[in-house]
Design a protein around this motif. Structure first.
Motif, mmCIF file in Angstrom:
data_model
loop_
_atom_site.group_PDB
_atom_site.id
_atom_site.type_symbol
_atom_site.label_atom_id
_atom_site.label_comp_id
_atom_site.label_asym_id
_atom_site.label_seq_id
_atom_site.Cartn_x
_atom_site.Cartn_y
_atom_site.Cartn_z
ATOM 1 N N LEU A 1 0.806 -0.904 -0.406
ATOM 2 C CA LEU A 1 0.030 0.425 -0.238
ATOM 3 C C LEU A 1 0.966 1.521 0.055
ATOM 4 C CD1 LEU A 1 -2.413 1.969 0.256
ATOM 5 C CD2 LEU A 1 -2.054 0.872 3.269
ATOM 6 N N ILE A 2 1.961 1.545 0.625
ATOM 7 C CA ILE A 2 3.019 1.995 0.762
ATOM 8 C C ILE A 2 3.656 2.282 -0.262
ATOM 9 C CG2 ILE A 2 4.922 3.400 2.545
ATOM 10 C CD1 ILE A 2 3.695 2.019 4.952
ATOM 11 N N LYS A 3 4.301 1.561 -0.848
ATOM 12 C CA LYS A 3 4.718 1.616 -1.897
ATOM 13 C C LYS A 3 4.290 1.988 -3.264
ATOM 14 C CE LYS A 3 4.593 -1.991 -4.685
ATOM 15 N NZ LYS A 3 4.897 -3.219 -5.691
ATOM 16 N N VAL A 4 2.662 1.722 -3.154
ATOM 17 C CA VAL A 4 1.566 2.111 -4.351
ATOM 18 C C VAL A 4 1.853 3.925 -4.578
ATOM 19 C CG1 VAL A 4 -0.807 2.391 -5.751
ATOM 20 C CG2 VAL A 4 1.086 0.241 -5.209
ATOM 21 N N ARG A 5 1.165 4.233 -3.482
ATOM 22 C CA ARG A 5 1.162 5.817 -2.700
ATOM 23 C C ARG A 5 2.841 6.689 -3.351
ATOM 24 N NH1 ARG A 5 -2.964 6.158 1.879
ATOM 25 N NH2 ARG A 5 -4.632 4.787 0.969
ATOM 26 N N MET A 6 3.544 5.966 -2.791
ATOM 27 C CA MET A 6 4.857 6.757 -3.084
ATOM 28 C C MET A 6 5.501 6.494 -4.717
ATOM 29 S SD MET A 6 6.802 6.218 0.431
ATOM 30 C CE MET A 6 7.869 6.916 0.230
ATOM 31 N N GLN A 7 4.664 5.367 -5.040
ATOM 32 C CA GLN A 7 5.495 5.427 -7.396
ATOM 33 C C GLN A 7 4.508 6.879 -7.798
ATOM 34 O OE1 GLN A 7 5.061 1.224 -7.577
ATOM 35 N NE2 GLN A 7 7.269 0.290 -7.099
ATOM 36 N N ALA A 8 2.949 6.339 -7.110
ATOM 37 C CA ALA A 8 1.778 7.144 -8.299
ATOM 38 C C ALA A 8 2.230 8.880 -7.397
ATOM 39 C CB ALA A 8 0.790 7.002 -7.256
ATOM 40 N N GLN A 9 3.606 8.777 -6.658
ATOM 41 C CA GLN A 9 2.971 10.847 -6.150
ATOM 42 C C GLN A 9 4.516 10.920 -7.282
ATOM 43 O OE1 GLN A 9 3.713 10.015 -2.030
ATOM 44 N NE2 GLN A 9 5.698 11.028 -3.153
#
Length: 317
Positions: A145-153
């Motif tokens: 979850l954290i990975k996806v949100r950071m990659q989308a930034q």
């Protein structure tokens, strides 16, 4: 602590370290982390392409294709843009593939599929892969979850709901504070379903392809056999898993309400239905090319590293 207690503690530790499950978990985790180092950039591309045009909330599509997405990220964010979310990506892969590949030999034994000559060998491997993948994915989901949100930034491109985390630790604390335990576990069931299906296809097809190339005499039991088998497995798993991957990415990244509830989707099926209604069926295959460019090499690297490390540690397949 007495000498006897110290000796017993050391003996117990040695037993744990030498246990096949522990060694298999570590070997698989190392293989996955090594592969992720090379493929994180294409996963950033895949994540952003899956999010653009979400539910047609924003008409503009900033990325015109895979090559354009690569070029845009490099121009606006530099090399660092391709390594966004690398720390949670490493951690998630260590948990996910450490558990998935590490327990696969065990689940194969439980399913009675260690010997290729048994009845329904392929089906048994499908079930073994699904079981190993589903449980491991649920465990890794909060980090994913954290990975996806950071990659989308992105500093310049708006995709769905943009979060602005400075680190994985800050992301976790922010999610827990504002969304609670429910937020931390958001998408875990979807992730488990996604990976159960993907793992069932990937692991069983890899075993089947490797058996074929070895028995046909096309290759010896070496890196070429692993590479050829993993190429086929990567193609199949990308096609089977992409709709679930799109749903998971969107559920992870969706905007949340004051009580930590997702404002766009209630669950995986709700996400799939809304996506198809708003964007058409093929929206479920958004980012397929980028997904395969990521998962194809990732599958090859993971299985090649895995096979070589198993030989190094004298572990059974």
């Amino acid at each position: 602590m007495s000498n006897d207690q110290q000796l017993n503690k050391e003996t117990t530790l040695k037993r744990v370290v030498r246990h096949p499950f522990f060694q298999g978990y570590v070997v698989a985790g190392l293989a996955a982390v090594s592969a992720t180092t090379f493929t994180n950039g294409i996963e950033v591309v895949k994540t952003r392409m899956q999010l653009q045009g979400e539910l047609l909330l924003i008409a503009e599509r900033p990325y015109k294709g895979i090559a354009n997405c690569f070029a845009t990220i490099f121009r606006q964010e530099g090399i660092a843009g391709f390594y966004k979310g690398i720390y949670p990506a490493w951690a998630a892969q260590a948990i996910l593939n450490g558990g998935r590949l590490g327990t696969y030999p065990i689940t194969k034994k439980l399913m009675g599929s260690e010997n290729p000559s048994v009845n329904f060998w392929f089906l048994r491997n499908v079930l073994a892969g699904a079981f190993a993948g589903g449980i491991s994915a649920a465990m890794a989901s909060p980090i994913d979850l954290i990975k996806v949100r950071m990659q989308a930034q992105s500093p310049t491109v708006y995709l769905g709901h943009s979060y602005h985390y400075k680190s994985a630790t800050q992301a976790f604390l922010h999610i827990y504070k504002n969304e609670g335990v429910k937020g931390v576990c958001r998408g875990a069931w979807t992730s488990a379903q996604r990976t159960a299906i993907g793992s069932a296809v990937q692991l069983s097809s890899y075993d089947q392809c490797k058996l074929f190339v070895l028995s046909s005499g096309l290759f010896q039991d070496n890196i070429y056999a692993y590479f050829a088998s993993s190429l086929v497995a990567g193609l199949l798993v990308t096609t089977a898993m992409n709709p679930f991957d799109v749903a998971r990415t969107r559920m992870y990244n969706q905007k949340v309400g004051a009580k930590g509830e997702g404002l766009y989707y209630k669950g995986m099926m709700d996400c799939v239905i809304k996506t198809v209604r708003s964007e058409g069926f093929f929206a479920l295959y958004k980012g397929w090319g980028a997904h395969y460019l990521r998962l194809g090499p990732h599958t090859c690297l993971v299985f090649v590293f895995w096979e070589q490390l198993k030989k190094l540690f004298n572990l059974k397949s």
